[in-house]
Design a protein around this motif. Structure first.
Motif, mmCIF file in Angstrom:
data_model
loop_
_atom_site.group_PDB
_atom_site.id
_atom_site.type_symbol
_atom_site.label_atom_id
_atom_site.label_comp_id
_atom_site.label_asym_id
_atom_site.label_seq_id
_atom_site.Cartn_x
_atom_site.Cartn_y
_atom_site.Cartn_z
ATOM 1 N N SER A 145 17.789 32.852 -17.207
ATOM 2 C CA SER A 145 18.837 33.706 -16.621
ATOM 3 C C SER A 145 18.248 35.014 -16.111
ATOM 4 O O SER A 145 18.657 35.518 -15.051
ATOM 5 C CB SER A 145 19.919 34.018 -17.661
ATOM 6 O OG SER A 145 20.597 32.856 -18.045
ATOM 7 N N GLN B 272 26.203 31.740 -15.703
ATOM 8 C CA GLN B 272 26.270 30.963 -16.945
ATOM 9 C C GLN B 272 27.615 31.204 -17.650
ATOM 10 O O GLN B 272 28.169 30.310 -18.251
ATOM 11 C CB GLN B 272 25.097 31.363 -17.841
ATOM 12 C CG GLN B 272 24.881 30.466 -19.023
ATOM 13 C CD GLN B 272 23.525 30.684 -19.682
ATOM 14 O OE1 GLN B 272 22.805 31.632 -19.381
ATOM 15 N NE2 GLN B 272 23.172 29.798 -20.589
ATOM 16 N N ASP C 166 23.140 28.852 -12.700
ATOM 17 C CA ASP C 166 22.684 29.077 -14.076
ATOM 18 C C ASP C 166 23.470 28.172 -15.016
ATOM 19 O O ASP C 166 24.623 28.462 -15.333
ATOM 20 C CB ASP C 166 22.883 30.552 -14.447
ATOM 21 C CG ASP C 166 22.021 30.943 -15.642
ATOM 22 O OD1 ASP C 166 21.401 30.057 -16.250
ATOM 23 O OD2 ASP C 166 21.986 32.149 -15.952
HETATM 24 MG MG MG Z 1 20.490 31.652 -19.669
#
Ligand code: MG
Ligand code: ATP
Length: 226
Positions: free
Chosen positions: A49, A93, A169
């Motif tokens: 990330s 994410q 992500d």
């Molecule tokens: Mg991550």
């Protein structure tokens, strides 16, 4: 070098340290060609990330150089960051949806800020939302959706703008097998239409049988996995 030969994404000697902690990313060299589809993998905490966040200036590198679509990110002023972000669709994410906005509104926002006509916004937003299988939930508030549905809204929002670069992500992290397959197909389709895709996941099944390049982070260091 012809202009078309420049990579879509280029990191050179990039490191990132948060506060006084260890290096989250250590001396990363990575080039992704225009139109390439690359998987970024590695265990939890390995820096996936963080690497993506550097690419759209959500974080700044501690050292090293980054360019995205021939823009040198290191020298971008705050005022230029929106220009960069217009070129990039990000699937976060943690989704980052506006909870009290409807599915339609969450996706439409991404187009309204670029000044598209309302009738065009409506048409395109509907099309993309139908594409992720949420055509019947246009007017549902994000907070009233399941995790998997929210994830699909986040995907629709990232691609509605038809960005040349897509950073994903863990976009299938909350989806069952069928939905995962649909998302993978959508990504393939976007890639076939020319988008460069950097796809972070720790799910080996997604790239096991792929002919795509897979790069792996381990403790902030990059290695080629396949
Ligand atoms: Mg991550
Ligand atoms: N804002 C922050 N402040 C301090 N440390 C951070 C921050 N963001 C990330 N880190 C640290 O950087 C390292 C890499 O984190 P990152 O979120 O990039 O990992 P990841 O590979 O995406 O993990 P996951 O698979 O769990 O999503 C971790 O050690 C994490 O604790």
């Amino acid at each position: 070098m012809r202009e078309g030969d420049a990579p879509a994404i280029r990191l050179k000697g990039v490191s990132k340290r948060f506060g006084l902690g260890n290096l989250a990313l250590a001396d990363i060299d990575l080039e992704i060609a225009k139109g390439e589809f690359v998987f970024l993998t590695g265990p939890s905490g390995s820096g996936k990330s963080t690497l993506l966040r550097l690419l759209f200036c959500a974080e700044r590198p501690t050292s090293g150089e980054i360019s995205v679509d021939e823009m040198n990110i290191g020298t971008l002023s705050g005022a230029q960051i929106p220009l960069l972000r217009r070129k990039i669709g990000v699937i976060f994410q943690d989704f980052k949806l506006l909870n009290n906005y409807t599915v339609f509104e969450n996706v439409a926002l991404a187009l309204e800020v670029i000044g598209l006509r309302p009738d065009q916004v409506k048409k395109r937003v509907k099309q993309v939302i139908e594409g992720v299988g949420l055509g019947t939930k246009l007017n549902r508030k994000a907070v009233q959706l399941s995790g998997g549905e929210q994830q699909r809204v986040a995907i629709a929002r990232a691609v509605v703008n038809r960005p040349p670069i897509i950073l994903a992500d863990e976009p299938t992290g909350n989806l069952d097998n069928k939905r995962t397959e649909e998302v993978m197909l959508l990504m393939e389709e976007l890639n076939a239409r020319g988008a460069t895709i950097l796809f972070a996941t720790h799910d080996e099944r997604l790239y096991q049988n792929t002919h795509r390049r897979v790069v792996r982070l381990e403790d902030g260091k990059l290695e080629a996995a396949q």
